[in-house]
Design a protein around this motif. Structure first.
Motif, mmCIF file in Angstrom:
data_model
loop_
_atom_site.group_PDB
_atom_site.id
_atom_site.type_symbol
_atom_site.label_atom_id
_atom_site.label_comp_id
_atom_site.label_asym_id
_atom_site.label_seq_id
_atom_site.Cartn_x
_atom_site.Cartn_y
_atom_site.Cartn_z
ATOM 1 N N ASN A 27 -25.054 -29.989 35.870
ATOM 2 C CA ASN A 27 -23.911 -29.088 36.052
ATOM 3 C C ASN A 27 -23.687 -28.172 34.848
ATOM 4 N N LYS A 28 -23.928 -28.686 33.651
ATOM 5 C CA LYS A 28 -23.623 -27.919 32.436
ATOM 6 C C LYS A 28 -24.685 -26.880 32.099
ATOM 7 N N TRP A 29 -25.976 -27.185 32.380
ATOM 8 C CA TRP A 29 -27.040 -26.306 31.904
ATOM 9 C C TRP A 29 -27.864 -25.641 33.009
ATOM 10 N N ILE A 30 -28.060 -26.313 34.126
ATOM 11 C CA ILE A 30 -28.970 -25.786 35.151
ATOM 12 C C ILE A 30 -28.223 -25.073 36.271
ATOM 13 N N LYS A 31 -27.185 -25.700 36.773
ATOM 14 C CA LYS A 31 -26.456 -25.134 37.914
ATOM 15 C C LYS A 31 -25.854 -23.775 37.586
ATOM 16 N N ILE A 32 -25.534 -23.526 36.311
ATOM 17 C CA ILE A 32 -24.881 -22.269 35.941
ATOM 18 C C ILE A 32 -25.855 -21.102 35.855
ATOM 19 N N LEU A 33 -27.156 -21.378 35.892
ATOM 20 C CA LEU A 33 -28.140 -20.287 35.853
ATOM 21 C C LEU A 33 -28.078 -19.486 37.143
ATOM 22 N N GLN A 34 -28.352 -18.190 37.025
ATOM 23 C CA GLN A 34 -28.352 -17.319 38.195
ATOM 24 C C GLN A 34 -29.732 -16.680 38.354
ATOM 25 N N PRO A 35 -30.232 -16.599 39.591
ATOM 26 C CA PRO A 35 -31.537 -15.950 39.806
ATOM 27 C C PRO A 35 -31.432 -14.442 39.617
ATOM 28 N N TYR A 36 -32.418 -13.857 38.955
ATOM 29 C CA TYR A 36 -32.431 -12.403 38.775
ATOM 30 C C TYR A 36 -33.590 -11.783 39.565
ATOM 31 N N LYS A 37 -34.824 -12.176 39.207
ATOM 32 C CA LYS A 37 -35.959 -11.651 39.960
ATOM 33 C C LYS A 37 -37.196 -12.487 39.674
ATOM 34 N N LEU A 38 -38.148 -12.406 40.607
ATOM 35 C CA LEU A 38 -39.471 -13.011 40.440
ATOM 36 C C LEU A 38 -40.460 -11.871 40.314
ATOM 37 N N GLU A 39 -41.076 -11.753 39.160
ATOM 38 C CA GLU A 39 -41.973 -10.630 38.881
ATOM 39 C C GLU A 39 -43.343 -11.185 38.511
ATOM 40 N N GLY A 40 -44.298 -11.050 39.439
ATOM 41 C CA GLY A 40 -45.603 -11.652 39.187
ATOM 42 C C GLY A 40 -45.456 -13.154 39.101
ATOM 43 N N ASN A 41 -45.894 -13.722 37.989
ATOM 44 C CA ASN A 41 -45.787 -15.165 37.779
ATOM 45 C C ASN A 41 -44.671 -15.504 36.797
ATOM 46 N N THR A 42 -43.653 -14.669 36.716
ATOM 47 C CA THR A 42 -42.528 -14.920 35.818
ATOM 48 C C THR A 42 -41.221 -14.919 36.602
ATOM 49 N N ALA A 43 -40.459 -16.001 36.427
ATOM 50 C CA ALA A 43 -39.145 -16.099 37.052
ATOM 51 C C ALA A 43 -38.079 -15.737 36.017
ATOM 52 N N PHE A 44 -37.286 -14.722 36.318
ATOM 53 C CA PHE A 44 -36.224 -14.277 35.423
ATOM 54 C C PHE A 44 -34.892 -14.858 35.908
ATOM 55 N N LEU A 45 -34.199 -15.534 34.994
ATOM 56 C CA LEU A 45 -32.897 -16.125 35.305
ATOM 57 C C LEU A 45 -31.844 -15.555 34.358
ATOM 58 N N LEU A 46 -30.582 -15.608 34.772
ATOM 59 C CA LEU A 46 -29.496 -15.035 33.961
ATOM 60 C C LEU A 46 -28.562 -16.133 33.471
ATOM 61 N N THR A 47 -28.050 -15.947 32.260
ATOM 62 C CA THR A 47 -27.025 -16.827 31.719
ATOM 63 C C THR A 47 -26.082 -16.012 30.840
ATOM 64 N N ASP A 48 -25.080 -16.661 30.221
ATOM 65 C CA ASP A 48 -24.014 -15.916 29.545
ATOM 66 C C ASP A 48 -24.099 -15.868 28.028
#
Length: 451
Positions: A27-48
């Motif tokens: 809940n503290k570290w993973i659930k708060i991440l937000q998906p941004y985009k999948l570009e090639g073989n890289t997953a971009f996630l957002l945090t604060d």
């Protein structure tokens, strides 16, 4: 999964059920991440914040990678961006185009049935390709013969599989210029699907491939081991097959030998006809050399052609490459084609195409990559399960590929040589009982030999 948001929701579900993650940690570290985009073989996630980014990567990066591998079927790198400061975050991205309209690749008009050199090693593949393309049908119509659907051509690299694919493409487009024919590769299919997920364009992706009249997929073996890609390909195949559309596939090995290929896909590949291409015999190699020289307007004596055909036995591209290089020499140096020139060029071609030497360091690096550990881990005393398994497989490969003694292996890895034989036998037994381990070892060996 129609979007990266849905992909990431499945990633979160994986993480939430992983026994290594506490509810508080999730809940503290993973659930708060937000998906941004999948570009090639890289997953971009957002945090604060930088602090959350740093802590998440330090503690949970490996878990996130495992989760994406489980959901998508292929490995991705994790990039976490901070909303308030990362310049990479854009409000708008340009989506790719997945036009469902009739299309084809930028095909090579020189790769035709007329200039394909036939011989005993490829005559069946040639005949089946002719039948699929309807070349000898006097009516000029194209009708799918389910006995040849799919047509699956397999054989080592450089034996003419792509030439036959392009010949089919050229012949079909000549008969029906407006036909919806798609030529692609397994790797391109995967890359397009990743882009479609990234830009929420999976419906357009489906429309493109599932409305094809002819689907030609080169090197289809590259989809193996990638769960999400195989899922998409399975449904594409089924839709086209059930509509009576023609499918032609190539691979470097037979479907039955493609490791990590789902059984439901393997069975679909067996619905039509499978045909292999073997290395060309001497007469076919001579014909290839002479035909290539004729196309290049290069005067080669029978003796020179014979030298080339005798020395290069297993790869048509190398035969043609030798003739191409001799043509270049005659053009730019005014040197006359001779036996000595042919021998010199053959030597250069063979060196250029020789696989890299399989060294101890290469074996260790390949195993480390397969198990997502480091070479230093393998040489260490760390007994973590995945590192221990990687170390045992390294010992097995050093014995099998390099022919090293247990004493030499022990010295190389800094271990007591008396345990090397035990670890070697462990792998032998594991490969008998565990198909996943066996396939992993076979994949590592193939990667090493392919250079």
């Amino acid at each position: 999964m129609e979007s990266f948001e849905e992909v990431f929701q499945n990633v979160l579900n994986f993480c939430r059920t992983d026994p290594s993650v506490s509810e508080i940690g999730y809940n503290k570290w993973i659930k708060i991440l937000q998906p941004y985009k999948l570009e090639g073989n890289t997953a971009f996630l957002l945090t604060d914040s930088d602090f959350i980014k740093k802590t998440t990567l330090e503690v949970y990066e490996d878990l996130l990678k495992r989760a994406f591998l489980n959901v998508l079927g292929f490995e991705v790198e994790i990039r976490i961006l901070v909303r308030s400061k990362d310049s990479e975050i854009k409000t708008e991205d340009t989506a790719p185009s997945f036009s469902p309209s009739p299309q084809s690749s930028q095909y090579n008009n020189s790769l035709t049935f007329e200039n394909f050199i036939k011989g005993k090693s490829n005559e069946l593949a040639y005949a089946f390709s002719i039948a699929v393309a309807g070349k000898n049908d006097p009516s000029g119509e194209l009708s799918t013969n389910q006995a040849f659907n799919p047509l699956f051509i397999y054989g080592d690299s450089g034996l003419g599989k792509t030439h036959l694919m392009k010949a089919i493409e050229n012949e079909v487009k000549k008969k029906k210029p407006d036909i919806n024919l798609i030529y692609t590769t397994g790797e391109n299919f995967m890359n397009e699907l990743v882009k479609a997920i990234e830009y929420k364009q999976t419906i357009a992706f489906h429309d493109k491939y599932r409305n094809a009249d002819f689907l030609l997929v080169d090197d289809v073996q590259s989809i193996a081991g990638k769960e999400r890609i195989q899922e998409e390909f399975f449904h594409t195949f089924n839709d086209l097959y059930n509509l009576g559309k023609q499918i032609v596939l190539t691979s470097d090995i037979a479907p039955s030998k493609i490791s990590k290929l789902e059984n439901r896909i393997r069975s679909r590949f067996s619905l039509g006809v499978q045909v292999d291409i073997q290395p060309p015999d001497f007469e076919t190699r001579m014909a290839i050399v002479k035909r290539k020289a004729e196309l290049l307007d290069l005067q080669l004596s029978d003796n020179i052609a014979r030298i080339i055909a005798e020395k290069i036995k297993t790869n048509i591209r190398q035969l043609e490459g030798t003739v191409n290089k001799m043509k270049a020499l005659t053009t730019y140096t005014n040197e006359t084609p001779s036996i000595s020139m042919a021998q010199r060029v053959i030597k250069e071609i063979m060196i250029e195409n020789q696989p890299a030497e399989i060294t101890v360091d290469r074996i260790i690096a390949e195993v480390a990559s397969a198990f997502r550990v480091t070479p230093e881990d393998i040489r260490s005393t760390n007994r973590r399960a995945n590192i221990s398994l990687a170390r045992k497989i390294t010992i097995y490969l050093l014995k099998e590929i390099k022919g090293m003694t247990y004493m030499q292996i022990g010295e190389e890895l800094g271990k007591n040589h008396s345990t090397m034989t035990i670890h070697y036998q462990d792998v032998v037994e594991m490969m008998k009982k565990n198909s996943d381990i066996k396939e992993t070892v076979e994949d590592i060996i193939k990667n090493l030999k392919d250079g």
